[in-house]
Design a protein around this motif. Structure first.
Motif, PDB file in Angstrom:
ATOM      1  N   VAL A  28       2.349  31.643  37.663  1.00 29.89           N
ATOM      2  CA  VAL A  28       1.155  31.527  37.213  1.00 29.89           C
ATOM      3  C   VAL A  28      -0.196  31.072  37.824  1.00 29.89           C
ATOM      4  O   VAL A  28       0.019  29.934  38.856  1.00 29.89           O
ATOM      5  CB  VAL A  28       1.315  30.226  36.395  1.00 29.89           C
ATOM      6  N   PRO A  29      -1.511  31.884  37.895  1.00 36.18           N
ATOM      7  CA  PRO A  29      -2.720  31.857  38.103  1.00 36.18           C
ATOM      8  C   PRO A  29      -3.237  30.299  37.806  1.00 36.18           C
ATOM      9  O   PRO A  29      -3.008  30.154  36.823  1.00 36.18           O
ATOM     10  CB  PRO A  29      -3.288  33.088  38.112  1.00 36.18           C
ATOM     11  N   ASP A  30      -4.161  30.084  38.229  1.00 32.31           N
ATOM     12  CA  ASP A  30      -4.509  28.272  38.474  1.00 32.31           C
ATOM     13  C   ASP A  30      -6.040  28.371  36.671  1.00 32.31           C
ATOM     14  O   ASP A  30      -5.951  28.282  35.897  1.00 32.31           O
ATOM     15  CB  ASP A  30      -5.078  28.388  39.897  1.00 32.31           C
ATOM     16  N   ASN A  31      -6.841  29.810  37.401  1.00 29.27           N
ATOM     17  CA  ASN A  31      -7.554  30.369  36.349  1.00 29.27           C
ATOM     18  C   ASN A  31      -6.938  31.547  35.254  1.00 29.27           C
ATOM     19  O   ASN A  31      -6.677  32.659  36.184  1.00 29.27           O
ATOM     20  CB  ASN A  31      -8.203  30.521  37.141  1.00 29.27           C
ATOM     21  N   ALA A  32      -7.226  32.095  34.231  1.00 32.99           N
ATOM     22  CA  ALA A  32      -7.025  32.964  33.067  1.00 32.99           C
ATOM     23  C   ALA A  32      -7.839  32.735  32.253  1.00 32.99           C
ATOM     24  O   ALA A  32      -8.604  31.927  31.786  1.00 32.99           O
ATOM     25  CB  ALA A  32      -5.797  32.874  32.938  1.00 32.99           C
ATOM     26  N   LEU A  33      -8.555  34.486  32.679  1.00 31.17           N
ATOM     27  CA  LEU A  33      -9.770  34.834  31.915  1.00 31.17           C
ATOM     28  C   LEU A  33      -8.947  35.955  30.865  1.00 31.17           C
ATOM     29  O   LEU A  33      -8.218  36.536  31.699  1.00 31.17           O
ATOM     30  CB  LEU A  33     -10.888  35.231  32.626  1.00 31.17           C
ATOM     31  N   SER A  34      -8.944  35.977  29.761  1.00 31.26           N
ATOM     32  CA  SER A  34      -9.040  37.699  28.766  1.00 31.26           C
ATOM     33  C   SER A  34      -9.749  37.654  27.361  1.00 31.26           C
ATOM     34  O   SER A  34     -10.448  36.401  27.334  1.00 31.26           O
ATOM     35  CB  SER A  34      -7.082  36.600  28.103  1.00 31.26           C
ATOM     36  N   TYR A  65      -7.515  26.962  32.674  1.00 30.52           N
ATOM     37  CA  TYR A  65      -7.191  26.196  33.672  1.00 30.52           C
ATOM     38  C   TYR A  65      -6.180  26.225  33.803  1.00 30.52           C
ATOM     39  O   TYR A  65      -5.545  24.801  32.928  1.00 30.52           O
ATOM     40  CB  TYR A  65      -8.421  25.405  34.529  1.00 30.52           C
ATOM     41  N   ASN A  66      -4.971  26.563  34.535  1.00 29.60           N
ATOM     42  CA  ASN A  66      -3.984  25.816  34.518  1.00 29.60           C
ATOM     43  C   ASN A  66      -3.059  24.785  34.591  1.00 29.60           C
ATOM     44  O   ASN A  66      -1.733  23.984  34.107  1.00 29.60           O
ATOM     45  CB  ASN A  66      -2.596  27.550  34.393  1.00 29.60           C
ATOM     46  N   PRO A  67      -3.507  24.146  35.516  1.00 26.89           N
ATOM     47  CA  PRO A  67      -2.511  23.704  36.633  1.00 26.89           C
ATOM     48  C   PRO A  67      -3.111  22.071  35.807  1.00 26.89           C
ATOM     49  O   PRO A  67      -2.564  20.899  35.744  1.00 26.89           O
ATOM     50  CB  PRO A  67      -3.822  23.326  37.453  1.00 26.89           C
ATOM     51  N   LEU A  68      -4.759  22.183  34.780  1.00 32.93           N
ATOM     52  CA  LEU A  68      -4.363  20.854  33.791  1.00 32.93           C
ATOM     53  C   LEU A  68      -4.357  20.417  32.940  1.00 32.93           C
ATOM     54  O   LEU A  68      -5.041  20.044  31.353  1.00 32.93           O
ATOM     55  CB  LEU A  68      -6.205  19.854  34.170  1.00 32.93           C
ATOM     56  N   GLY A  69      -3.716  22.707  31.940  1.00 31.89           N
ATOM     57  CA  GLY A  69      -4.025  22.887  30.755  1.00 31.89           C
ATOM     58  C   GLY A  69      -5.213  22.406  30.034  1.00 31.89           C
ATOM     59  O   GLY A  69      -5.375  22.371  28.971  1.00 31.89           O
ATOM     60  N   LEU A  70      -6.369  22.921  30.560  1.00 30.27           N
ATOM     61  CA  LEU A  70      -7.937  22.770  30.016  1.00 30.27           C
ATOM     62  C   LEU A  70      -7.967  24.851  29.801  1.00 30.27           C
ATOM     63  O   LEU A  70      -8.251  25.750  30.320  1.00 30.27           O
ATOM     64  CB  LEU A  70      -8.647  22.459  30.810  1.00 30.27           C
ATOM     65  N   TYR A  71      -8.691  24.372  28.241  1.00 26.55           N
ATOM     66  CA  TYR A  71      -8.720  25.958  27.780  1.00 26.55           C
ATOM     67  C   TYR A  71     -10.347  25.944  27.275  1.00 26.55           C
ATOM     68  O   TYR A  71     -10.673  24.482  26.510  1.00 26.55           O
ATOM     69  CB  TYR A  71      -8.111  26.056  26.794  1.00 26.55           C
ATOM     70  N   ALA A  72     -10.971  26.836  26.961  1.00 35.36           N
ATOM     71  CA  ALA A  72     -12.046  27.129  26.645  1.00 35.36           C
ATOM     72  C   ALA A  72     -12.606  28.346  25.829  1.00 35.36           C
ATOM     73  O   ALA A  72     -11.717  28.859  26.317  1.00 35.36           O
ATOM     74  CB  ALA A  72     -13.590  26.282  27.039  1.00 35.36           C
ATOM     75  N   GLY A  73     -13.080  28.848  24.969  1.00 33.38           N
ATOM     76  CA  GLY A  73     -13.095  30.356  24.210  1.00 33.38           C
ATOM     77  C   GLY A  73     -14.597  29.875  23.539  1.00 33.38           C
ATOM     78  O   GLY A  73     -14.767  29.269  22.627  1.00 33.38           O
TER      79      GLY A  73
END
Length: 269
Positions: A28-34, A65-73
């Motif tokens: 699982v990548p640390d950073n994911a953008l979709s 940001y998968n390591p911390l479960g943070l997201y924005a959109g």
């Protein structure tokens, strides 16, 4: 928002099912953008049509940001309800505000025992809206905080407005309760079941209770991602509410909370 979340969940589920059992899981990548784009024949928000039963084009972007479960959109859709509300006031003012722009951020993760959590905030921004021109309501822009507890494919979510809710006068701390279950059926089909309750707090400027605008809503639908069609997710659902007659209407007094079928197409990339 619900269509975006459901489409993303379906895409992830279907991609996971394609992995071979004897292959190691991809890191699982640390950073994911979709990014996502979609269309519906009728944009329903909490059961109420936002487009006067007409189609909508919708799209957005999500960062995790998968390591911390943070997201924005962010997510956008065309709408008609603000223009309709202002035009129906019969004060000679033309309604403005044909776009909904959602901006959100939060944190999610595992609690243990199969349970998950999701907490965050969401700002509903309606550029150039003049809902205040009605004289009986305020700006449509709304900020909510939310908390969600999930287990397997079910979750319970509560959203609370820290501003007036969608233009309703003196309606701070209005809440929406969302109970949903989205199990996977045969052939990768996702069943979508939902019941919700919207409370509008406080009183109007004339002293009338905002409870007139409170209601229950529900949805029953199915969706499926078609990998041989560029990963497009198609869905169909029946949506309805028990909103009081006259609470949510078009300029010609049609109830925008009446039951109806919503067909959707979406792609995440």
């Amino acid at each position: 928002m619900k269509k975006l979340i459901l489409a993303t969940a379906v895409a992830i589920t279907c991609m996971s099912s394609l992995a071979q059992a004897d292959e190691p899981a991809a890191p699982v990548p640390d950073n994911a953008l979709s990014f996502n784009i979609g269309a519906v024949n009728d944009y329903r928000f909490r059961g109420i049509s936002q487009t006067r039963f007409d189609p909508a084009i919708q799209g957005g972007a999500d960062y995790v940001y998968n390591p911390l479960g943070l997201y924005a959109g962010t997510w956008l859709s065309n709408i008609k309800w603000i223009k309709d509300t202002v035009n129906s006031a019969n004060n000679g003012t033309s309604g403005k505000g044909s776009l909904e722009w959602d901006i959100y951020a939060g944190k999610r993760g595992d609690i243990g025992g199969g349970f998950t959590y999701d907490v965050g905030g969401l700002y509903y921004y309606y550029p150039n809206n003049n809902l205040s021109a009605t004289g009986i309501t305020k700006n449509a822009n709304t900020f909510e905080v939310y908390g969600q507890i999930g287990y397997d494919t079910a979750y319970f979510k509560v959203s609370n407005s820290l501003t007036n809710a969608f233009g309703n006068w003196n309606s701070k701390n209005s809440r929406y309760y969302d109970l949903s279950w989205n199990p996977q059926l045969a052939g990768g089909v996702i069943l979508g079941l939902h019941v919700g309750h919207q409370t509008i707090n406080g009183n109007q400027s004339n002293g009338a209770s905002n409870s007139f605008f409170s209601y229950n809503d529900w949805k029953v639908g199915v969706s499926k991602t078609f990998d041989d069609l560029a990963g497009i997710t198609a869905g169909i659902a029946y949506v309805g509410t028990d909103a009081t007659e006259g609470a949510y209407v078009t300029p010609d007094l049609k109830n925008t909370g009446r039951g109806g079928v919503v067909v959707s197409l979406a792609k995440t990339f």
